[in-house]
Scaffold this active site. Structure first.
Site, PDB file in Angstrom:
ATOM      1  CD  GLU A 155      -4.680   6.694   2.337  1.00 49.80           C
ATOM      2  OE1 GLU A 155      -4.726   5.469   2.524  1.00 49.80           O
ATOM      3  OE2 GLU A 155      -3.778   7.439   2.537  1.00 49.80           O
ATOM      4  CG  HIS A 167      -0.106   6.304  -0.544  1.00 46.60           C
ATOM      5  ND1 HIS A 167      -0.976   7.041  -1.128  1.00 46.60           N
ATOM      6  CD2 HIS A 167      -0.251   5.620   0.535  1.00 46.60           C
ATOM      7  CE1 HIS A 167      -1.985   6.709  -0.340  1.00 46.60           C
ATOM      8  NE2 HIS A 167      -1.636   6.014   0.898  1.00 46.60           N
ATOM      9  CG  HIS A 195      -1.547   1.205   1.301  1.00 46.29           C
ATOM     10  ND1 HIS A 195      -3.083   1.378   1.089  1.00 46.29           N
ATOM     11  CD2 HIS A 195      -1.362   2.307   1.921  1.00 46.29           C
ATOM     12  CE1 HIS A 195      -3.279   2.797   1.145  1.00 46.29           C
ATOM     13  NE2 HIS A 195      -2.283   3.299   1.703  1.00 46.29           N
ATOM     14  CD  GLU A 196       1.848   3.476   3.756  1.00 42.34           C
ATOM     15  OE1 GLU A 196       2.174   4.698   3.160  1.00 42.34           O
ATOM     16  OE2 GLU A 196       1.002   3.214   4.338  1.00 42.34           O
TER      17      GLU A 196
END
Length: 309
Positions: free
Chosen positions: A203, A135, A131-132
């Protein structure tokens, strides 16, 4: 509607709001001045924000010697995502959480709370890291900087509307005093709503991209549920002291925010989990081992020194 299209439409709405409010309150001259000041401020923040945020959370750099398994997992996921290896940091907080920062993929960092490594199995840690990295790959730091620039310019116009109105050209007519007052009150509120909506859209998109990077949407869904439990069980002291950094984390680290409302920087965890389950083609997540968040070092995956060195 996919995340990219939603973000594009929201950015277009923010731009249109800035043009409308700027033209009404400050005219072309005031609009250009407010936009320039806001952009200069946010450009400075964007360039050095990664170092500042890492310092605020007392993040400690780690490499393959200090955290070999974590480093290897991050390197593998970064390669799968087509990204350079980010700098890795550990934050000594019991709350399981993580965030990414940096102005571009070449200058990116991923910071992981020690509570995440102590309380989550490797497949869930992998989901959080993916997930990071999403980003970073989606350049969300840049998107949120542009958003902050526009929102800041709108707020500046609203604060100094009458002053900027003095820069209006002779051919430009402004609104009446009542309309100006209403604009000065409502415009920053509308900008904040759009800014929060963009943050929530990023997100959702990072969840989707992270699930693709890890190849395991259910692992990320389970991680989000465990992170939400951990948020309620453990106070994140650095985040509470610096609430302006809360939007960076995968789960809002602040106590008490539970609703997916207009002013939340994060979607509700259940909504995010539902989207990941839909992505995985599932109607329900498989049962979790252990149920609740275990104390540090007591999870079933922690034997002897544990997988994280």
């Amino acid at each position: 509607m996919n995340g990219f299209l939603r973000t594009t439409l929201l950015l277009a709405a923010m731009t249109a709001l800035f043009v409308a409010v700027g033209g009404a309150l400050g005219g072309r001259g005031g609009m250009v001045l407010a936009f320039g000041i806001a952009c200069a401020t946010n450009l400075f923040a964007w360039w050095g924000s990664d170092r500042m945020v890492l310092r605020l959370h007392n993040a400690q750099p780690v490499g393959p010697q200090e955290a070999p398994e974590l480093y290897a997992m991050t390197a593998r996921l970064a390669q799968r995502a087509g990204l350079p290896m980010p700098a890795l940091y550990l934050i000594h907080e019991d709350q399981p959480n993580a965030f990414a920062t940096g102005r571009n993929p070449e200058n990116a960092a991923v910071a992981v709370n020690t509570g995440l490594l102590a309380r989550m199995p490797p497949e869930e840690v992998e989901g959080v890291l993916a997930h990071e990295l999403a980003h970073i790959r989606n350049r969300d730091t840049l998107i949120m900087t542009v958003t902050a620039c526009l929102a800041g310019a709108i707020g500046m116009l609203a604060q100094f509307g009458f002053l900027f109105g003095g820069l209006r050209g002779r051919e430009e007519r402004g609104p009446g005093p009542v309309a100006s007052l209403l604009l000065m009150i409502l415009a920053p509120l509308a900008a904040m709503v759009v800014q929060m909506a963009i943050s929530r859209a990023r997100e959702y998109e990072a969840d989707r991209t992270g699930a693709e990077i890890s190849g395991n949407p259910l692992g990320l869904a389970q991680a989000l549920r465990r992170l939400e439990q951990g948020r309620g069980a453990f106070l994140n002291h650095a985040a509470e002291a610096n609430p302006a950094t809360a939007h960076l984390f995968i789960i809002n680290p602040l106590a008490g925010l539970r609703m997916d409302n207009l002013f939340s920087t994060h979607p509700s965890t259940e909504n995010r989990v539902a989207a990941l389950l839909q992505l995985a083609g599932q109607t329900a997540a498989p049962p979790r081992r252990g149920g609740s968040v275990p104390p540090s070092g007591q999870g079933p995956w922690r034997q002897n020194r544990g997988p994280w060195g």
